[in-house]
Design an enzyme around this catalytic site. Structure first.
Site, PDB file in Angstrom:
ATOM      1  N   ALA A   1      11.356  10.696   0.425  1.00  0.00           N
ATOM      2  CA  ALA A   1       9.909  10.619   0.879  1.00  0.00           C
ATOM      3  C   ALA A   1      10.122  10.123   2.154  1.00  0.00           C
ATOM      4  CB  ALA A   1       9.250   9.724  -0.285  1.00  0.00           C
ATOM      5  N   LYS A   2      11.041   9.651   2.668  1.00  0.00           N
ATOM      6  CA  LYS A   2      11.085   8.985   3.701  1.00  0.00           C
ATOM      7  C   LYS A   2      10.979   9.866   5.248  1.00  0.00           C
ATOM      8  CE  LYS A   2      11.360   4.451   2.472  1.00  0.00           C
ATOM      9  NZ  LYS A   2      10.260   3.622   2.403  1.00  0.00           N
TER      10      LYS A   2
END
Length: 346
Positions: free
Chosen positions: A47-48
Site C-alpha cells: 500500500a505504501k
C-alpha cells in the site's frame, strides 16, 4: 492505420486500482461477507506505493524536490521500498533509516533497489538518538538538497489514501460496505480511506488493528500515552510507541489488539485456505476480524472490507519460516500434522 503499443510509461503508472477479493474459506464460520483489498498488487507490492508517489509528486509540484535531490525516510521496510522505486524512476537518491525489527528480506530488497540503508535498533525510545526517527532527522540535516518524507507526521500520507483507496473501495462495493478494518501504524491508510468512506456514509464502522506493546488503542480511548504499555513486539508496520500525527483518531470508531503469535498463524492460514500469499500485517487484520466476530461485531448483512497491505514474500525469513516460528515459541502446541514437513529424497 497506425498500430498502437499498449504499455505504461513507467512502473509508477501501475500504482492504485488494486483488486477487491472475496474471502470464502477462512471466513466460513463467520457471519457476513468479507473482502480483502489486495494492496500487494501495487508494483512495489504494498500500500505504501500510494503515499510514496503522491508525496514525491506533491514535492515536485511545489518545487521542493529538484534535480540531484535526496529522499530520506524512516521506514519498517515497505515505504522505503516504494520510495526507492519512485526515486529510481524519477532520478533521485534515496537514504533510509530502517528498524532492526524489519525482516532481512525487506532490508535486502531496499539495498537491491539502490537505497543507502541505515539499520537502527528497534527497541529504543522514539527520542533516542539511535532510533530510526532520530537517525532520519539527523541524515536530513546533514544531507544538502534533501527532503525528509516523515510519513508519521505528514498529512499527505492521509491525503493519498483519501484520494485513491477510499474512492476505490466505495466504487468496488457499490457503496454497500458496512465495516472497514485495517492495521494502524503511521495511520495514513486507515485515516485517509476512512475519511472518504465516512463522508459517503457516516454509519460505516471503522476499526483499527493495534499490537500488544503499542500505545495506539489506549490513546484512542483515553487521550493519554501509557508508557507502561510499551514493550517489544514482532509484527512490522503495525502499532507505535509514539502518537503519529498521520492518524486521525476521531475518524476511527474503535481499536482491537492482536498478538504476534495469532497474527503469524493467521497469515499462514490465509495462504493455506485462500491461496493468497499475504504478509504478517494481513494476518493481523484477519486475526482481528475473527476476534471481532467473536465479540458480535458482524451480522448476516455485514459487508466487511479489510486491507491486506503487503506480500508474503517479504516475510520468508519470518512468519513463513518454521525455524523462525519455532525460535519465537509460536509452534508450541501446534499439532505435528499442521507443521510443514519436507521430505528429502536421496
Amino acid at each position: 492505420m497506425e498500430k498502437k503499443i499498449h504499455a505504461c510509461n513507467s512502473i509508477l503508472d501501475l500504482i492504485g486500482n488494486t483488486p477487491l477479493v472475496k474471502l470464502n474459506h477462512i471466513t466460513r464460520e463467520l457471519e457476513g461477507d468479507f473482502y480483502a483489498k489486495m494492496e500487494f498488487f501495487n508494483p512495489g507490492h504494498s500500500a505504501k506505493d500510494r503515499i510514496a508517489a503522491f508525496i514525491i509528486e506533491e514535492a515536485e509540484r511545489k518545487g521542493i524536490l529538484k534535480e540531484g535531490s535526496t529522499i530520506i525516510e524512516t521506514t519498517s521496510g515497505n515505504t522505503g521500498f516504494s520510495l526507492a522505486m519512485v526515486a529510481i524512476v524519477k532520478g533521485y537518491k534515496c537514504i533510509l533509516a530502517v528498524s532492526s525489527k524489519s525482516s532481512q528480506d525487506k532490508i535486502d530488497m531496499l539495498r537491491c533497489m539502490g537505497a543507502q540503508v541505515y539499520v537502527c535498533p528497534a527497541h529504543v525510545s522514539a527520542d533516542d538518538p539511535r532510533s530510526y526517527y532520530e537517525v532520519a532527522k539527523r541524515l536530513h540535516q546533514e544531507t544538502e538538497n534533501s527532503i525528509y518524507i516523515n510519513q508519521y507526521f505528514n498529512e499527505l500520507n492521509i491525503e493519498a489514501h483519501y484520494r485513491t483507496t477510499g474512492p476505490e473501495i466505495w466504487e468496488q462495493t457499490s457503496g454497500q460496505i458496512t465495516h472497514f478494518v485495517a492495521c494502524s501504524g503511521t495511520g495514513g491508510t486507515i485515516s485517509g480511506t476512512a475519511r472518504y468512506l465516512k463522508e459517503m456514509n457516516p454509519k460505516i464502522r471503522v476499526i483499527g488493528v493495534d499490537a500488544y506493546g503499542s500505545v495506539l488503542k489506549k490513546y484512542h480511548e483515553t487521550g493519554k500515552v501509557d508508557k507502561n504499555e510499551i514493550y517489544p513486539y514482532r509484527i512490522e508496520g503495525l502499532g507505535k510507541n509514539l502518537i503519529p500525527e498521520a492518524t486521525d483518531f476521531e475518524i476511527i470508531d474503535t481499536f482491537i489488539k492482536v498478538t504476534d503469535r495469532d497474527s503469524a498463524h493467521t497469515a499462514r492460514e490465509i495462504a493455506k485456505k485462500e491461496g493468497i500469499f499475504a504478509g504478517y500485517t494481513s494476518g493481523a487484520v484477519m486475526q482481528a476480524v475473527k476476534q471481532l466476530s467473536d465479540l458480535g461485531e458482524f451480522d448476516s448483512e455485514s459487508k466487511v472490507v479489510v486491507v491486506f497491505p503487503d506480500h508474503g514474500s517479504r516475510y520468508m525469513s519470518k512468519v513463513y519460516s518454521d525455524k523462525w516460528m519455532e525460535a519465537q515459541g509460536f509452534m508450541e502446541g501446534v499439532k505435528e500434522q499442521e507443521q510443514k514437513k519436507v521430505e528429502v529424497i536421496k
